[in-house]
Design a protein around this motif. Structure first.
Motif, short mmCIF file in Angstrom:
data_model
loop_
_atom_site.label_atom_id
_atom_site.label_comp_id
_atom_site.label_asym_id
_atom_site.label_seq_id
_atom_site.Cartn_x
_atom_site.Cartn_y
_atom_site.Cartn_z
N ASN A 73 11.99 50.51 20.91
CA ASN A 73 13.15 49.64 21.16
C ASN A 73 13.46 48.80 19.91
O ASN A 73 12.75 48.90 18.91
CB ASN A 73 12.90 48.72 22.37
CG ASN A 73 11.56 48.02 22.30
OD1 ASN A 73 11.11 47.63 21.24
ND2 ASN A 73 10.92 47.87 23.44
N ALA A 74 14.50 47.97 20.01
CA ALA A 74 14.87 47.12 18.87
C ALA A 74 13.75 46.13 18.56
O ALA A 74 13.50 45.79 17.40
CB ALA A 74 16.16 46.37 19.18
N THR A 75 13.06 45.68 19.59
CA THR A 75 11.99 44.70 19.40
C THR A 75 10.90 45.26 18.49
O THR A 75 10.44 44.58 17.57
CB THR A 75 11.40 44.32 20.77
OG1 THR A 75 12.46 43.83 21.59
CG2 THR A 75 10.34 43.25 20.63
N LEU A 78 12.26 45.42 14.90
CA LEU A 78 12.33 44.10 14.27
C LEU A 78 10.93 43.61 13.90
O LEU A 78 10.74 43.00 12.85
CB LEU A 78 13.03 43.11 15.21
CG LEU A 78 14.54 43.36 15.35
CD1 LEU A 78 15.11 42.66 16.59
CD2 LEU A 78 15.29 42.91 14.09
N HIS A 99 18.21 36.45 19.13
CA HIS A 99 17.41 36.82 20.30
C HIS A 99 15.94 36.50 20.00
O HIS A 99 15.54 36.46 18.83
CB HIS A 99 17.60 38.33 20.50
CG HIS A 99 17.06 38.88 21.78
ND1 HIS A 99 15.76 39.29 21.90
CD2 HIS A 99 17.66 39.13 22.96
CE1 HIS A 99 15.57 39.77 23.13
NE2 HIS A 99 16.71 39.68 23.79
N THR A 146 21.70 38.88 13.72
CA THR A 146 22.17 39.72 14.81
C THR A 146 23.61 40.10 14.53
O THR A 146 24.38 39.32 13.97
CB THR A 146 22.04 38.99 16.17
OG1 THR A 146 22.32 39.93 17.20
CG2 THR A 146 22.98 37.83 16.31
N ALA A 148 25.79 40.95 16.92
CA ALA A 148 26.57 40.25 17.95
C ALA A 148 25.59 39.61 18.92
O ALA A 148 24.53 40.17 19.22
CB ALA A 148 27.49 41.21 18.68
N ASN A 150 23.85 38.41 22.23
CA ASN A 150 23.72 38.95 23.58
C ASN A 150 24.10 37.89 24.63
O ASN A 150 24.20 38.20 25.80
CB ASN A 150 22.30 39.45 23.84
CG ASN A 150 21.28 38.34 23.82
OD1 ASN A 150 21.27 37.53 22.90
ND2 ASN A 150 20.43 38.27 24.82
N GLN A 179 22.94 44.87 20.27
CA GLN A 179 24.14 44.75 21.11
C GLN A 179 25.32 45.57 20.59
O GLN A 179 26.32 45.69 21.30
CB GLN A 179 24.57 43.27 21.19
CG GLN A 179 23.64 42.42 22.05
CD GLN A 179 23.67 42.83 23.52
OE1 GLN A 179 24.70 43.24 24.05
NE2 GLN A 179 22.53 42.73 24.17
N THR A 199 18.55 49.54 19.39
CA THR A 199 17.88 49.97 20.60
C THR A 199 18.67 51.14 21.17
O THR A 199 19.87 51.26 20.95
CB THR A 199 17.72 48.77 21.56
OG1 THR A 199 16.58 48.96 22.37
CG2 THR A 199 18.95 48.54 22.42
N HIS A 201 18.91 52.12 24.49
CA HIS A 201 19.26 52.14 25.93
C HIS A 201 20.49 51.30 26.28
O HIS A 201 20.79 51.13 27.45
CB HIS A 201 18.06 51.66 26.74
CG HIS A 201 17.64 50.26 26.43
ND1 HIS A 201 18.06 49.18 27.18
CD2 HIS A 201 16.87 49.75 25.45
CE1 HIS A 201 17.54 48.07 26.66
NE2 HIS A 201 16.81 48.39 25.61
N LYS A 202 21.18 50.77 25.27
CA LYS A 202 22.39 49.99 25.58
C LYS A 202 23.61 50.85 25.28
O LYS A 202 23.85 51.81 25.99
CB LYS A 202 22.34 48.66 24.83
CG LYS A 202 21.07 47.85 25.21
CD LYS A 202 21.08 46.43 24.71
CE LYS A 202 19.70 45.83 24.78
NZ LYS A 202 19.65 44.50 25.34
C1 PLP Z 1 20.56 40.73 20.27
C2 PLP Z 1 19.37 41.46 20.82
N1 PLP Z 1 18.33 41.72 20.01
C3 PLP Z 1 17.27 42.41 20.44
C4 PLP Z 1 17.16 42.87 21.75
C5 PLP Z 1 15.93 43.59 22.16
O1 PLP Z 1 16.19 44.89 22.55
P1 PLP Z 1 15.02 45.70 23.27
O2 PLP Z 1 14.70 44.90 24.52
O3 PLP Z 1 15.59 47.03 23.59
O4 PLP Z 1 13.87 45.74 22.35
C6 PLP Z 1 18.24 42.63 22.62
C7 PLP Z 1 18.25 43.08 24.03
O5 PLP Z 1 17.41 42.90 24.84
C8 PLP Z 1 19.36 41.90 22.13
O6 PLP Z 1 20.39 41.66 22.94
#
Ligand code: PLP
Lengths: 391, 74
Positions: A73-75, A78, A99, A146, A148, A150, A179, A199, A201-202
């Motif tokens: 995922n993005a987390t 990052l 975020h 970021t 955009a 969230n 996002q 990520t 899944h969005k």
């Molecule tokens: C701006 C932003 N950064 C990071 C994330 C993390 O994405 P993920 O939960 O898929 O790692 C999200 C969404 O949850 C997000 O909206």
């Protein structure tokens, strides 16, 4: 009661049928571990993973698909960048709209001697690019931003920040596109992005458990992997490979998820990001105009301008808590949304809604104008009820 | 004479092999992914086999586009 899913900023729903079909096809007909052998099925699995990388590279204007590491995922992406790329004594700049997947690693690193500068944003979540320039120090190692929010959907000026960093080639520019990947145009060259975390899944329509990280050529020498282990390559060595993407892809990958992600990205490429964006802009514009009719009772946050935000709106209803409103919407109207702080306390401080939070409605490509009208009707109904209670 | 022999491109990973396959096939040259023969590397990965006649073209195609270790005669 029909369900109206308005939580696309958390994860998109529904997914294109081709996403589920690709996942089933992989598991039924292939099933092997990619990159672990030369047998036919393993190569076929590897091909699915490779084609997903190619589709992502096309979407983000990345020349070499192998510059993209696939993550969960993005987390994770990052964390690789921040924990693997910053060391004590480095200085890092971020915005007041991030975020927690950016803020938590940064606060952790701050405790270990990394200097953190958080550039404030306007109450609508807007960032002035020049404020980033003013925050630059001699030892600035990275700017992480970021694309955009969230919380408010506010689009941050990534291209302008990238442009002002052109005179500082040693400063790494990392963009959190969680996002926006699939929802807004992204061009790593035009935006001077060194590191793109996204990520799956969005707005890329993959299943949960998929994401990725683009790393500009050469930076793999400067960013240590968080995890090490088997990669299927260089098995004779007990040292982690230094080349992309294997350096950041230890362990058996989520091949079934990656198959779905590939189909999701292909869907976006077929529709084109422009079409997706137009559709989402129309939806949000209609919703914002519905909210304007309720302005005595509903406080709206963010730009309130469809051209400057993604399909996300945060609001509050006077005298009603965000969680009560969300329960009302679900119980009476089948609307699924997200109240609270949305994993972004910093952004809520910026817009003045900490710790109360907001109600967030987030639309997606598959929503219709009718969905927007239903959402507005639900809001009107709640506002009216509240009025009746009061009198 | 090498004309009837085959060559292989040795690469870092399956991802690289697939990338190389795309480039080479894209130029209309026949090639096939195979297990790396034991005498060429101790690694268990795959490599790309093609006709030795195409060696120069393959080398030129990959140069600067995709990292490979070596091209060897089978
Ligand atoms: C701006 C932003 N950064 C990071 C994330 C993390 O994405 P993920 O939960 O898929 O790692 C999200 C969404 O949850 C997000 O909206």
């Amino acid at each position: 009661m029909e369900i109206l899913y308005l939580d696309n900023a958390a994860t998109s729903f529904p997914k294109p049928d081709t996403v589920m079909a690709a996942m089933i096809a992989y598991q039924q007909n292939i099933g092997a571990n990619p990159g672990r052998s030369g047998h036919g099925r393993s190569v076929e699995a590897g091909r699915i993973v490779f084609e997903t990388r190619e589709a992502l590279a096309r979407l983000f204007h990345i020349e070499d698909p192998l510059r993209i590491a696939l993550t969960k995922n993005a987390t994770e992406s990052l964390n690789i960048v921040l924990q693997g790329g910053l060391k004590p004594g480095d200085s890092v700049i971020t915005s007041g709209m991030e975020h927690n997947s950016v803020m938590r690693p940064l606060r952790f690193l701050e405790g270990r001697g990394v200097e953190l500068s958080v550039v404030p944003c306007s109450p609508r979540g807007e960032l002035e690019p020049d404020d980033v320039r003013k925050a630059l120090r001699k030892n600035t190692r990275m700017v992480v931003l970021t694309h955009a929010s969230n919380v408010t959907g506010t689009i941050l000026p990534v291209e302008a920040v990238g442009a002002l960093l052109r005179d500082r080639p040693e400063v790494l520019f990392c963009v959190d596109a969680a996002q926006t990947a699939g929802a807004l145009p992204i061009d790593v060259e035009k935006m001077r992005i060194d590191l793109l975390a996204f990520t799956g899944h969005k707005s890329l329509f993959g299943p949960q458990g998929t994401g990725g990280l683009y790393i500009r050529e050469g930076l793999e020498n400067k960013i240590s992997p968080l995890m090490m282990g088997g990669t299927g390559s260089r098995s004779e060595f007990e040292q982690q490979p230094v080349f992309m993407p294997d350096r950041y892809e230890s362990g058996t990958p989520n091949t079934i998820g990656i198959a779905g992600l590939g189909a999701g990205v292909s869907f976006v490429l077929e529709q084109t990001v422009g079409t997706v964006r137009d559709q989402e802009e129309r939806l949000i514009s209609r919703f914002l105009s519905g909210l304007r009719d309720l302005r005595d009772d509903v406080i709206v946050y963010g730009p309130q301008d469809a051209s400057r935000q993604t399909a996300v709106v945060s609001f509050n209803i006077r005298d009603v808590s965000a969680s009560d409103a969300a329960s009302y919407f679900e119980d009476n109207r089948g609307i699924l949304c997200r109240p609270g702080l949305h994993c972004a306390p910093s952004a809520h401080r910026t817009i003045g809604t900490f710790p109360r939070g907001t109600i967030r409605f987030s639309f997606g490509f598959f929503n219709t104008q009718r969905d927007v009208d239903d959402a507005c009707a639900a809001l009107r109904e709640l506002v009216k009820r509240k009025g009746n209670h009061r009198s | 004479m090498t004309t009837h022999n085959d060559c292989v491109v040795l690469v870092e990973s399956v991802s690289h092999a697939l990338g190389a396959e795309k480039i080479i096939k894209g130029a209309g040259i026949n090639c096939k992914l195979i297990h790396v023969p034991r005498h060429l590397s101790s690694d268990c990965g795959i490599c790309l086999r093609f006709r030795a006649d195409d060696r120069e073209r393959v080398e030129a195609l990959l140069q600067g586009k995709l990292h490979f270790f070596d091209i060897k005669l089978l």
